[in-house]
Design a protein around this motif. Structure first.
Motif, PDB file in Angstrom:
ATOM      1  N   LEU A  53       0.836  -1.209   0.000  1.00 12.97           N
ATOM      2  CA  LEU A  53       0.000   0.000   0.000  1.00 12.97           C
ATOM      3  C   LEU A  53       0.867   1.255   0.000  1.00 12.97           C
ATOM      4  CD1 LEU A  53      -2.738  -1.314   2.427  1.00 12.97           C
ATOM      5  CD2 LEU A  53      -3.171  -0.477   0.109  1.00 12.97           C
ATOM      6  N   THR A  54       2.025   1.195   0.668  1.00 13.00           N
ATOM      7  CA  THR A  54       2.926   2.336   0.694  1.00 13.00           C
ATOM      8  C   THR A  54       3.585   2.516  -0.670  1.00 13.00           C
ATOM      9  OG1 THR A  54       3.343   1.907   3.021  1.00 13.00           O
ATOM     10  CG2 THR A  54       4.890   3.375   1.927  1.00 13.00           C
ATOM     11  N   LEU A  55       4.097   1.417  -1.229  1.00 13.72           N
ATOM     12  CA  LEU A  55       4.802   1.471  -2.514  1.00 13.72           C
ATOM     13  C   LEU A  55       3.925   1.989  -3.640  1.00 13.72           C
ATOM     14  CD1 LEU A  55       6.925  -1.822  -2.601  1.00 13.72           C
ATOM     15  CD2 LEU A  55       7.770   0.539  -2.676  1.00 13.72           C
ATOM     16  N   THR A  56       2.661   1.605  -3.634  1.00  9.12           N
ATOM     17  CA  THR A  56       1.767   1.978  -4.742  1.00  9.12           C
ATOM     18  C   THR A  56       0.995   3.267  -4.437  1.00  9.12           C
ATOM     19  OG1 THR A  56      -0.008   0.656  -3.789  1.00  9.12           O
ATOM     20  CG2 THR A  56       1.394  -0.458  -5.389  1.00  9.12           C
ATOM     21  N   HIS A  57       1.325   3.924  -3.329  1.00  5.95           N
ATOM     22  CA  HIS A  57       0.585   5.110  -2.876  1.00  5.95           C
ATOM     23  C   HIS A  57      -0.890   4.782  -2.714  1.00  5.95           C
ATOM     24  CE1 HIS A  57       4.231   7.337  -3.606  1.00  5.95           C
ATOM     25  NE2 HIS A  57       4.273   6.837  -4.823  1.00  5.95           N
ATOM     26  N   GLY A  58      -1.137   3.536  -2.357  1.00  2.00           N
ATOM     27  CA  GLY A  58      -2.515   3.042  -2.244  1.00  2.00           C
ATOM     28  C   GLY A  58      -3.308   3.643  -1.102  1.00  2.00           C
ATOM     29  N   THR A  59      -2.623   4.374  -0.227  1.00  2.00           N
ATOM     30  CA  THR A  59      -3.355   4.967   0.899  1.00  2.00           C
ATOM     31  C   THR A  59      -4.143   6.202   0.445  1.00  2.00           C
ATOM     32  OG1 THR A  59      -1.359   6.172   1.477  1.00  2.00           O
ATOM     33  CG2 THR A  59      -1.766   4.164   2.700  1.00  2.00           C
ATOM     34  N   GLN A  60      -3.694   6.816  -0.659  1.00  2.00           N
ATOM     35  CA  GLN A  60      -4.320   8.090  -1.050  1.00  2.00           C
ATOM     36  C   GLN A  60      -5.760   7.955  -1.519  1.00  2.00           C
ATOM     37  OE1 GLN A  60      -1.408   9.851  -3.675  1.00  2.00           O
ATOM     38  NE2 GLN A  60       0.034   9.877  -1.977  1.00  2.00           N
ATOM     39  N   LYS A  61      -6.033   6.880  -2.263  1.00  2.00           N
ATOM     40  CA  LYS A  61      -7.409   6.741  -2.765  1.00  2.00           C
ATOM     41  C   LYS A  61      -8.282   5.916  -1.817  1.00  2.00           C
ATOM     42  CE  LYS A  61      -6.389   2.886  -5.717  1.00  2.00           C
ATOM     43  NZ  LYS A  61      -6.251   1.899  -6.323  1.00  2.00           N
ATOM     44  N   ARG A  62      -7.726   5.598  -0.648  1.00  2.00           N
ATOM     45  CA  ARG A  62      -8.507   4.818   0.315  1.00  2.00           C
ATOM     46  C   ARG A  62      -8.714   5.641   1.593  1.00  2.00           C
ATOM     47  NH1 ARG A  62      -5.156   0.890  -2.401  1.00  2.00           N
ATOM     48  NH2 ARG A  62      -6.396  -0.875  -3.134  1.00  2.00           N
ATOM     49  N   PRO A  63      -9.908   6.191   1.748  1.00  2.00           N
ATOM     50  CA  PRO A  63     -10.158   7.121   2.863  1.00  2.00           C
ATOM     51  C   PRO A  63      -9.840   6.538   4.231  1.00  2.00           C
ATOM     52  CG  PRO A  63     -12.197   6.518   1.705  1.00  2.00           C
ATOM     53  CD  PRO A  63     -11.076   6.010   0.888  1.00  2.00           C
ATOM     54  N   ILE A  64     -10.001   5.250   4.394  1.00  2.00           N
ATOM     55  CA  ILE A  64      -9.762   4.636   5.704  1.00  2.00           C
ATOM     56  C   ILE A  64      -8.273   4.688   6.081  1.00  2.00           C
ATOM     57  CG2 ILE A  64      -9.815   2.362   6.879  1.00  2.00           C
ATOM     58  CD1 ILE A  64     -12.553   1.948   5.700  1.00  2.00           C
ATOM     59  N   LEU A  65      -7.409   4.744   5.064  1.00  2.00           N
ATOM     60  CA  LEU A  65      -5.960   4.707   5.322  1.00  2.00           C
ATOM     61  C   LEU A  65      -5.282   6.057   5.103  1.00  2.00           C
ATOM     62  CD1 LEU A  65      -5.141   1.387   3.396  1.00  2.00           C
ATOM     63  CD2 LEU A  65      -5.697   1.639   5.817  1.00  2.00           C
ATOM     64  N   ARG A  66      -6.011   7.000   4.618  1.00  2.00           N
ATOM     65  CA  ARG A  66      -5.450   8.288   4.208  1.00  2.00           C
ATOM     66  C   ARG A  66      -4.749   9.013   5.354  1.00  2.00           C
ATOM     67  NH1 ARG A  66      -8.932  12.433   0.576  1.00  2.00           N
ATOM     68  NH2 ARG A  66      -7.291  12.883  -0.914  1.00  2.00           N
ATOM     69  N   GLY A  67      -3.584   9.564   5.049  1.00  2.00           N
ATOM     70  CA  GLY A  67      -2.876  10.396   6.023  1.00  2.00           C
ATOM     71  C   GLY A  67      -2.086   9.615   7.063  1.00  2.00           C
ATOM     72  N   LYS A  68      -2.115   8.280   6.978  1.00  2.00           N
ATOM     73  CA  LYS A  68      -1.364   7.497   7.969  1.00  2.00           C
ATOM     74  C   LYS A  68       0.094   7.371   7.538  1.00  2.00           C
ATOM     75  CE  LYS A  68      -5.105   4.788   9.977  1.00  2.00           C
ATOM     76  NZ  LYS A  68      -5.942   5.962   9.978  1.00  2.00           N
ATOM     77  N   SER A  69       1.011   7.495   8.491  1.00  2.00           N
ATOM     78  CA  SER A  69       2.423   7.305   8.178  1.00  2.00           C
ATOM     79  C   SER A  69       2.664   5.805   8.027  1.00  2.00           C
ATOM     80  CB  SER A  69       3.283   7.848   9.310  1.00  2.00           C
ATOM     81  OG  SER A  69       3.119   7.001  10.443  1.00  2.00           O
ATOM     82  N   GLU A  70       3.857   5.453   7.522  1.00  2.00           N
ATOM     83  CA  GLU A  70       4.158   4.039   7.293  1.00  2.00           C
ATOM     84  C   GLU A  70       4.033   3.246   8.598  1.00  2.00           C
ATOM     85  OE1 GLU A  70       7.544   3.856   4.660  1.00  2.00           O
ATOM     86  OE2 GLU A  70       7.535   1.676   4.863  1.00  2.00           O
ATOM     87  N   GLY A  71       4.553   3.824   9.683  1.00  2.00           N
ATOM     88  CA  GLY A  71       4.519   3.147  10.983  1.00  2.00           C
ATOM     89  C   GLY A  71       3.097   2.970  11.487  1.00  2.00           C
ATOM     90  N   GLU A  72       2.308   4.017  11.382  1.00  2.00           N
ATOM     91  CA  GLU A  72       0.904   3.959  11.823  1.00  2.00           C
ATOM     92  C   GLU A  72       0.126   2.943  10.989  1.00  2.00           C
ATOM     93  OE1 GLU A  72       0.117   8.630  13.083  1.00  2.00           O
ATOM     94  OE2 GLU A  72      -0.135   8.000  11.013  1.00  2.00           O
ATOM     95  N   LEU A  73       0.479   2.900   9.724  1.00  2.00           N
ATOM     96  CA  LEU A  73      -0.246   2.036   8.790  1.00  2.00           C
ATOM     97  C   LEU A  73      -0.182   0.573   9.225  1.00  2.00           C
ATOM     98  CD1 LEU A  73      -1.804   2.160   6.118  1.00  2.00           C
ATOM     99  CD2 LEU A  73       0.347   1.756   4.922  1.00  2.00           C
ATOM    100  N   LEU A  74       1.016   0.110   9.565  1.00  2.00           N
ATOM    101  CA  LEU A  74       1.168  -1.297   9.943  1.00  2.00           C
ATOM    102  C   LEU A  74       0.327  -1.623  11.179  1.00  2.00           C
ATOM    103  CD1 LEU A  74       2.387  -4.075   9.566  1.00  2.00           C
ATOM    104  CD2 LEU A  74       4.403  -3.325  10.840  1.00  2.00           C
ATOM    105  N   THR A  75       0.393  -0.776  12.183  1.00  2.00           N
ATOM    106  CA  THR A  75      -0.373  -1.020  13.410  1.00  2.00           C
ATOM    107  C   THR A  75      -1.874  -1.029  13.105  1.00  2.00           C
ATOM    108  OG1 THR A  75       1.329   0.230  14.535  1.00  2.00           O
ATOM    109  CG2 THR A  75      -0.649  -0.237  15.810  1.00  2.00           C
ATOM    110  N   PHE A  76      -2.285  -0.075  12.263  1.00  2.00           N
ATOM    111  CA  PHE A  76      -3.704   0.015  11.918  1.00  2.00           C
ATOM    112  C   PHE A  76      -4.162  -1.255  11.180  1.00  2.00           C
ATOM    113  CE2 PHE A  76      -7.229   1.021   9.126  1.00  2.00           C
ATOM    114  CZ  PHE A  76      -8.096   1.651   9.996  1.00  2.00           C
ATOM    115  N   ILE A  77      -3.350  -1.690  10.233  1.00  2.00           N
ATOM    116  CA  ILE A  77      -3.717  -2.872   9.448  1.00  2.00           C
ATOM    117  C   ILE A  77      -3.792  -4.104  10.356  1.00  2.00           C
ATOM    118  CG2 ILE A  77      -2.951  -4.462   7.622  1.00  2.00           C
ATOM    119  CD1 ILE A  77      -1.813  -2.018   6.142  1.00  2.00           C
TER     120      ILE A  77
END
Ligand code: S3P
Length: 180
Positions: A115-139
């Protein structure tokens, strides 16, 4: 191919490869591929981000359910669902009763990386604005909560170890084998 089978649903977390695998499976079967999110965007002339911003997640879930009811009546279709689709109301019942449900399982670390490599967080509102570190914990947390829904799929394939074409082949083989 099983003659009674008219629909294949791909479920799994955001970034697990549902859209790519759906396209490959549909091509091999000569079926139509349907991406639920794109269908919602096209039908309502808006984006998933805008729907979340204007109607909130609850509004989006209603539109998603509406679309699921529509696609579960179509035939010869491979449906790439949204990551949250199986986890709402009786959506999973609707899918398991009307077709074969395939769970593409992937580890949180791989999902976060992809999701980080493909900038996949941008078009997904649930993940938007999360840093790489936050993203893993959230997932890790959200996948933990969703796993029980995904696990109701009739078939599970690990997309950590299977590339998209291999996953597509494995799905076709499994479905062929399950012929009644
Ligand atoms: C969501 C996943 C997205 C999209 C929406 C919400 C979720 O679909 O439906 O942003 O709740 O997991 P993808 O899994 O195709 O990214």
């Amino acid at each position: 191919m099983r003659e009674d089978l008219k629909r294949i649903y791909l479920v799994g977390y955001m970034g697990s490869g549902k859209s790519t695998v759906a396209r490959l499976v549909a091509r091999r079967l000569g079926w139509t591929v349907i991406d639920m999110d794109s269908r919602i965007e096209n039908r309502f002339h808006t984006s998933i981000n805008a729907i979340f911003a204007e109607r909130g997640e609850a509004g989006f879930r209603k539109m998603e359910r509406y679309m699921l009811e529509e696609v579960c009546a179509l035939e010869d279709v491979v449906i790439s669902t949204g990551g949250g689709t199986p986890c709402q109301a009786d959506n999973m019942d609707l899918m398991t009763q009307s077709g074969a449900v395939i769970y593409l399982r992937m580890k949180p670390e791989s999902l976060a990386r992809r999701l980080t490599l493909t900038h996949g967080t941008q078009k997904r509102p649930i993940l938007r604005g999360k840093s790489e570190g936050e993203l893993l914990t959230f997932i890790e947390t959200q996948l933990g909560a969703r796993e029980a829904y995904y696990a109701r799929a009739q078939y599970v394939f690990d997309t950590d170890t299977l590339a998209a074409p291999e996953a597509a082949e494995a799905i076709l083989k499994a479905i062929e084998k399950s012929r009644p």
